[in-house]
Design a protein around this motif. Structure first.
Motif, PDB file in Angstrom:
ATOM      1  N   ASP A   1     -11.235 -15.779   0.717  1.00 27.77           N
ATOM      2  CA  ASP A   1     -12.478 -16.525   0.947  1.00 27.77           C
ATOM      3  C   ASP A   1     -12.176 -17.970   1.327  1.00 27.77           C
ATOM      4  OD1 ASP A   1     -14.001 -14.277   0.381  1.00 27.77           O
ATOM      5  OD2 ASP A   1     -14.213 -14.796  -1.746  1.00 27.77           O
ATOM      6  N   ARG A   2     -11.214 -18.576   0.650  1.00 25.08           N
ATOM      7  CA  ARG A   2     -10.834 -19.961   0.953  1.00 25.08           C
ATOM      8  C   ARG A   2     -10.251 -20.053   2.369  1.00 25.08           C
ATOM      9  NH1 ARG A   2      -9.749 -24.902  -1.255  1.00 25.08           N
ATOM     10  NH2 ARG A   2      -7.881 -25.971  -0.522  1.00 25.08           N
ATOM     11  N   MET A   3      -9.438 -19.083   2.748  1.00 26.62           N
ATOM     12  CA  MET A   3      -8.866 -19.055   4.097  1.00 26.62           C
ATOM     13  C   MET A   3      -9.962 -19.136   5.153  1.00 26.62           C
ATOM     14  SD  MET A   3      -5.723 -16.278   4.371  1.00 26.62           S
ATOM     15  CE  MET A   3      -6.613 -15.255   5.456  1.00 26.62           C
ATOM     16  N   LYS A   4     -10.997 -18.354   4.974  1.00 30.52           N
ATOM     17  CA  LYS A   4     -12.102 -18.348   5.935  1.00 30.52           C
ATOM     18  C   LYS A   4     -12.851 -19.678   5.911  1.00 30.52           C
ATOM     19  CE  LYS A   4     -13.790 -14.438   4.405  1.00 30.52           C
ATOM     20  NZ  LYS A   4     -14.623 -13.268   4.206  1.00 30.52           N
ATOM     21  N   GLU A   5     -13.103 -20.205   4.714  1.00 36.01           N
ATOM     22  CA  GLU A   5     -13.819 -21.483   4.586  1.00 36.01           C
ATOM     23  C   GLU A   5     -13.085 -22.617   5.297  1.00 36.01           C
ATOM     24  OE1 GLU A   5     -14.437 -22.421   0.461  1.00 36.01           O
ATOM     25  OE2 GLU A   5     -15.437 -20.501   0.091  1.00 36.01           O
ATOM     26  N   LEU A   6     -11.764 -22.638   5.195  1.00 30.19           N
ATOM     27  CA  LEU A   6     -10.970 -23.717   5.781  1.00 30.19           C
ATOM     28  C   LEU A   6     -10.618 -23.493   7.248  1.00 30.19           C
ATOM     29  CD1 LEU A   6      -8.498 -24.446   2.842  1.00 30.19           C
ATOM     30  CD2 LEU A   6     -10.545 -25.728   3.490  1.00 30.19           C
ATOM     31  N   GLY A   7     -10.985 -22.337   7.778  1.00 30.72           N
ATOM     32  CA  GLY A   7     -10.676 -22.034   9.170  1.00 30.72           C
ATOM     33  C   GLY A   7      -9.245 -21.572   9.393  1.00 30.72           C
ATOM     34  N   PHE A   8      -8.555 -21.172   8.335  1.00 32.88           N
ATOM     35  CA  PHE A   8      -7.192 -20.665   8.463  1.00 32.88           C
ATOM     36  C   PHE A   8      -7.151 -19.220   8.935  1.00 32.88           C
ATOM     37  CE2 PHE A   8      -5.685 -23.877   5.168  1.00 32.88           C
ATOM     38  CZ  PHE A   8      -4.999 -24.640   6.089  1.00 32.88           C
ATOM     39  N   TYR A   9      -8.225 -18.491   8.751  1.00 28.11           N
ATOM     40  CA  TYR A   9      -8.221 -17.069   9.120  1.00 28.11           C
ATOM     41  C   TYR A   9      -8.359 -16.922  10.627  1.00 28.11           C
ATOM     42  CZ  TYR A   9      -9.270 -12.125   9.289  1.00 28.11           C
ATOM     43  OH  TYR A   9      -9.226 -10.788   9.573  1.00 28.11           O
ATOM     44  N   SER A  10      -7.326 -16.377  11.257  1.00 28.57           N
ATOM     45  CA  SER A  10      -7.337 -16.160  12.700  1.00 28.57           C
ATOM     46  C   SER A  10      -6.326 -15.069  13.035  1.00 28.57           C
ATOM     47  CB  SER A  10      -6.962 -17.452  13.437  1.00 28.57           C
ATOM     48  OG  SER A  10      -6.858 -17.206  14.820  1.00 28.57           O
ATOM     49  N   ILE A  11      -6.630 -14.293  14.040  1.00 22.33           N
ATOM     50  CA  ILE A  11      -5.670 -13.302  14.505  1.00 22.33           C
ATOM     51  C   ILE A  11      -4.936 -13.801  15.755  1.00 22.33           C
ATOM     52  CG2 ILE A  11      -6.877 -11.346  13.488  1.00 22.33           C
ATOM     53  CD1 ILE A  11      -8.003 -10.755  16.307  1.00 22.33           C
ATOM     54  N   ASP A  12      -5.216 -15.019  16.154  1.00 24.80           N
ATOM     55  CA  ASP A  12      -4.578 -15.632  17.322  1.00 24.80           C
ATOM     56  C   ASP A  12      -3.307 -16.355  16.866  1.00 24.80           C
ATOM     57  OD1 ASP A  12      -3.806 -17.060  19.561  1.00 24.80           O
ATOM     58  OD2 ASP A  12      -5.814 -17.843  19.974  1.00 24.80           O
ATOM     59  N   SER A  13      -2.161 -15.801  17.183  1.00 24.20           N
ATOM     60  CA  SER A  13      -0.898 -16.406  16.740  1.00 24.20           C
ATOM     61  C   SER A  13      -0.678 -17.790  17.348  1.00 24.20           C
ATOM     62  CB  SER A  13       0.280 -15.492  17.078  1.00 24.20           C
ATOM     63  OG  SER A  13       0.353 -15.267  18.475  1.00 24.20           O
ATOM     64  N   ASN A  14      -1.305 -18.070  18.476  1.00 18.60           N
ATOM     65  CA  ASN A  14      -1.168 -19.392  19.081  1.00 18.60           C
ATOM     66  C   ASN A  14      -1.812 -20.479  18.228  1.00 18.60           C
ATOM     67  OD1 ASN A  14       0.304 -18.614  21.405  1.00 18.60           O
ATOM     68  ND2 ASN A  14      -1.582 -17.833  22.303  1.00 18.60           N
ATOM     69  N   VAL A  15      -2.860 -20.132  17.505  1.00 16.54           N
ATOM     70  CA  VAL A  15      -3.526 -21.088  16.618  1.00 16.54           C
ATOM     71  C   VAL A  15      -2.553 -21.498  15.510  1.00 16.54           C
ATOM     72  CG1 VAL A  15      -5.386 -21.369  14.931  1.00 16.54           C
ATOM     73  CG2 VAL A  15      -5.848 -20.261  17.119  1.00 16.54           C
ATOM     74  N   ALA A  16      -1.917 -20.538  14.899  1.00 17.83           N
ATOM     75  CA  ALA A  16      -0.938 -20.825  13.841  1.00 17.83           C
ATOM     76  C   ALA A  16       0.248 -21.602  14.407  1.00 17.83           C
ATOM     77  CB  ALA A  16      -0.467 -19.536  13.195  1.00 17.83           C
ATOM     78  N   ARG A  17       0.735 -21.179  15.543  1.00 16.42           N
ATOM     79  CA  ARG A  17       1.875 -21.857  16.183  1.00 16.42           C
ATOM     80  C   ARG A  17       1.560 -23.325  16.441  1.00 16.42           C
ATOM     81  NH1 ARG A  17       2.556 -18.336  19.888  1.00 16.42           N
ATOM     82  NH2 ARG A  17       4.098 -17.152  18.758  1.00 16.42           N
ATOM     83  N   GLU A  18       0.350 -23.614  16.901  1.00 17.24           N
ATOM     84  CA  GLU A  18      -0.053 -24.999  17.178  1.00 17.24           C
ATOM     85  C   GLU A  18      -0.149 -25.817  15.891  1.00 17.24           C
ATOM     86  OE1 GLU A  18      -1.092 -28.411  19.302  1.00 17.24           O
ATOM     87  OE2 GLU A  18      -0.030 -26.584  19.860  1.00 17.24           O
ATOM     88  N   ARG A  19      -0.645 -25.229  14.819  1.00 16.49           N
ATOM     89  CA  ARG A  19      -0.699 -25.935  13.534  1.00 16.49           C
ATOM     90  C   ARG A  19       0.704 -26.312  13.064  1.00 16.49           C
ATOM     91  NH1 ARG A  19      -4.827 -21.926  11.284  1.00 16.49           N
ATOM     92  NH2 ARG A  19      -6.786 -22.965  11.719  1.00 16.49           N
ATOM     93  N   VAL A  20       1.630 -25.382  13.191  1.00 18.87           N
ATOM     94  CA  VAL A  20       3.017 -25.635  12.785  1.00 18.87           C
ATOM     95  C   VAL A  20       3.626 -26.731  13.660  1.00 18.87           C
ATOM     96  CG1 VAL A  20       5.323 -24.626  12.614  1.00 18.87           C
ATOM     97  CG2 VAL A  20       3.334 -23.334  11.816  1.00 18.87           C
ATOM     98  N   ARG A  21       3.351 -26.678  14.951  1.00 15.33           N
ATOM     99  CA  ARG A  21       3.865 -27.711  15.864  1.00 15.33           C
ATOM    100  C   ARG A  21       3.327 -29.082  15.489  1.00 15.33           C
ATOM    101  NH1 ARG A  21       2.624 -30.845  19.610  1.00 15.33           N
ATOM    102  NH2 ARG A  21       0.476 -30.157  19.813  1.00 15.33           N
ATOM    103  N   LYS A  22       2.016 -29.161  15.201  1.00 11.76           N
ATOM    104  CA  LYS A  22       1.398 -30.440  14.827  1.00 11.76           C
ATOM    105  C   LYS A  22       1.966 -30.979  13.510  1.00 11.76           C
ATOM    106  CE  LYS A  22      -3.026 -30.095  17.202  1.00 11.76           C
ATOM    107  NZ  LYS A  22      -4.480 -29.934  17.040  1.00 11.76           N
ATOM    108  N   ALA A  23       2.430 -30.089  12.647  1.00 10.82           N
ATOM    109  CA  ALA A  23       3.036 -30.502  11.376  1.00 10.82           C
ATOM    110  C   ALA A  23       4.518 -30.835  11.546  1.00 10.82           C
ATOM    111  CB  ALA A  23       2.866 -29.403  10.324  1.00 10.82           C
ATOM    112  N   SER A  24       5.021 -30.744  12.778  1.00  8.54           N
ATOM    113  CA  SER A  24       6.428 -31.008  13.099  1.00  8.54           C
ATOM    114  C   SER A  24       7.385 -30.110  12.327  1.00  8.54           C
ATOM    115  CB  SER A  24       6.778 -32.489  12.846  1.00  8.54           C
ATOM    116  OG  SER A  24       5.993 -33.324  13.645  1.00  8.54           O
TER     117      SER A  24
END
Length: 112
Positions: free
Chosen positions: A79-102
Protein backbone atom coordinates in the motif's frame (compact mmCIF):
# COMPACT_ATOMS: atom_id res chain seq x y z
CA UNK A 1 27.42 -5.37 16.25
CA UNK A 2 29.57 -3.59 13.74
CA UNK A 3 30.33 -6.65 11.65
CA UNK A 4 26.91 -8.30 11.43
CA UNK A 5 25.10 -7.98 8.11
CA UNK A 6 21.62 -9.44 7.87
CA UNK A 7 19.25 -9.44 4.93
CA UNK A 8 16.16 -11.15 3.69
CA UNK A 9 13.98 -13.25 5.90
CA UNK A 10 16.86 -13.65 8.36
CA UNK A 11 16.21 -10.01 9.28
CA UNK A 12 12.97 -11.20 10.85
CA UNK A 13 10.16 -9.16 9.39
CA UNK A 14 10.55 -9.36 5.62
CA UNK A 15 8.43 -11.92 3.83
CA UNK A 16 9.16 -13.07 0.29
CA UNK A 17 11.92 -13.91 -2.11
CA UNK A 18 12.14 -10.47 -3.74
CA UNK A 19 12.59 -8.79 -0.37
CA UNK A 20 15.21 -11.39 0.58
CA UNK A 21 17.12 -10.83 -2.66
CA UNK A 22 17.09 -7.03 -2.34
CA UNK A 23 18.09 -6.83 1.31
CA UNK A 24 20.46 -9.79 1.05
CA UNK A 25 22.28 -8.23 -1.90
CA UNK A 26 22.78 -5.02 0.06
CA UNK A 27 23.89 -6.92 3.18
CA UNK A 28 26.41 -8.97 1.19
CA UNK A 29 27.68 -5.90 -0.62
CA UNK A 30 28.13 -4.05 2.67
CA UNK A 31 29.88 -7.05 4.24
CA UNK A 32 32.43 -6.95 1.41
CA UNK A 33 32.79 -3.18 1.82
CA UNK A 34 33.34 -3.65 5.56
CA UNK A 35 36.09 -6.23 4.91
CA UNK A 36 37.74 -3.80 2.48
CA UNK A 37 37.53 -0.99 5.08
CA UNK A 38 35.23 1.05 2.84
CA UNK A 39 32.19 3.08 3.82
CA UNK A 40 28.90 1.20 4.00
CA UNK A 41 26.00 1.91 1.66
CA UNK A 42 22.71 3.07 3.09
CA UNK A 43 20.19 3.29 0.28
CA UNK A 44 18.28 6.59 0.22
CA UNK A 45 14.54 6.64 0.84
CA UNK A 46 13.86 8.07 -2.62
CA UNK A 47 14.62 4.53 -3.85
CA UNK A 48 12.14 1.74 -3.19
CA UNK A 49 14.57 -0.54 -1.35
CA UNK A 50 15.87 2.31 0.81
CA UNK A 51 12.35 3.34 1.76
CA UNK A 52 11.36 -0.29 2.33
CA UNK A 53 14.22 -0.85 4.79
CA UNK A 54 13.76 2.49 6.56
CA UNK A 55 9.97 2.25 6.82
CA UNK A 56 9.99 -1.40 7.90
CA UNK A 57 12.59 -0.77 10.61
CA UNK A 58 10.66 2.24 11.86
CA UNK A 59 7.34 0.39 11.97
CA UNK A 60 8.90 -2.64 13.63
CA UNK A 61 10.20 -0.48 16.48
CA UNK A 62 6.64 0.56 17.41
CA UNK A 63 4.53 -1.36 19.95
CA UNK A 64 3.55 -4.75 18.47
CA UNK A 65 5.73 -3.96 15.46
CA UNK A 66 7.50 -7.29 15.75
CA UNK A 67 4.24 -8.94 14.69
CA UNK A 68 4.13 -7.08 11.37
CA UNK A 69 5.37 -8.52 8.07
CA UNK A 70 6.47 -6.43 5.12
CA UNK A 71 6.27 -7.45 1.48
CA UNK A 72 6.10 -5.97 -2.01
CA UNK A 73 3.34 -8.41 -2.97
CA UNK A 74 0.64 -7.10 -0.66
CA UNK A 75 0.14 -6.16 2.96
CA UNK A 76 1.50 -3.07 4.67
CA UNK A 77 4.33 -2.07 2.38
CA UNK A 78 2.52 -2.72 -0.90
CA UNK A 79 0.00 0.00 0.00
CA UNK A 80 2.84 2.39 0.84
CA UNK A 81 4.55 1.59 -2.47
CA UNK A 82 1.45 2.70 -4.35
CA UNK A 83 0.98 5.82 -2.20
CA UNK A 84 4.56 6.96 -2.84
CA UNK A 85 4.45 6.19 -6.56
CA UNK A 86 7.07 3.43 -6.31
CA UNK A 87 4.78 0.82 -7.85
CA UNK A 88 5.53 0.55 -11.57
CA UNK A 89 6.11 -2.19 -14.09
CA UNK A 90 8.24 0.13 -16.23
CA UNK A 91 11.87 -0.78 -15.56
CA UNK A 92 12.97 2.55 -17.04
CA UNK A 93 11.26 4.37 -14.17
CA UNK A 94 13.31 2.44 -11.61
CA UNK A 95 16.48 2.82 -13.67
CA UNK A 96 16.01 6.60 -13.78
CA UNK A 97 15.48 6.79 -10.00
CA UNK A 98 18.72 4.87 -9.44
CA UNK A 99 20.55 7.14 -11.90
CA UNK A 100 19.25 10.27 -10.13
CA UNK A 101 20.50 8.83 -6.82
CA UNK A 102 23.95 8.36 -8.44
CA UNK A 103 23.89 4.65 -7.62
CA UNK A 104 23.81 3.26 -11.14
CA UNK A 105 26.05 0.18 -11.40
CA UNK A 106 26.61 0.03 -7.63
CA UNK A 107 26.72 -3.76 -7.52
CA UNK A 108 28.83 -3.98 -10.68
CA UNK A 109 31.88 -2.41 -9.03
CA UNK A 110 34.54 -4.73 -7.67
CA UNK A 111 35.01 -4.26 -3.92
CA UNK A 112 37.83 -6.67 -3.07
Amino acid sequence: MDNLFVGGEKAGFYVGHTEAICTGSLAGHNAARYCADRYLIQLPTNLLIGDFISYSNNEMSKPDGEKLRFTFAGSIYFDRMKELGFYSIDSNVARERVRKASLEGLYDKKII
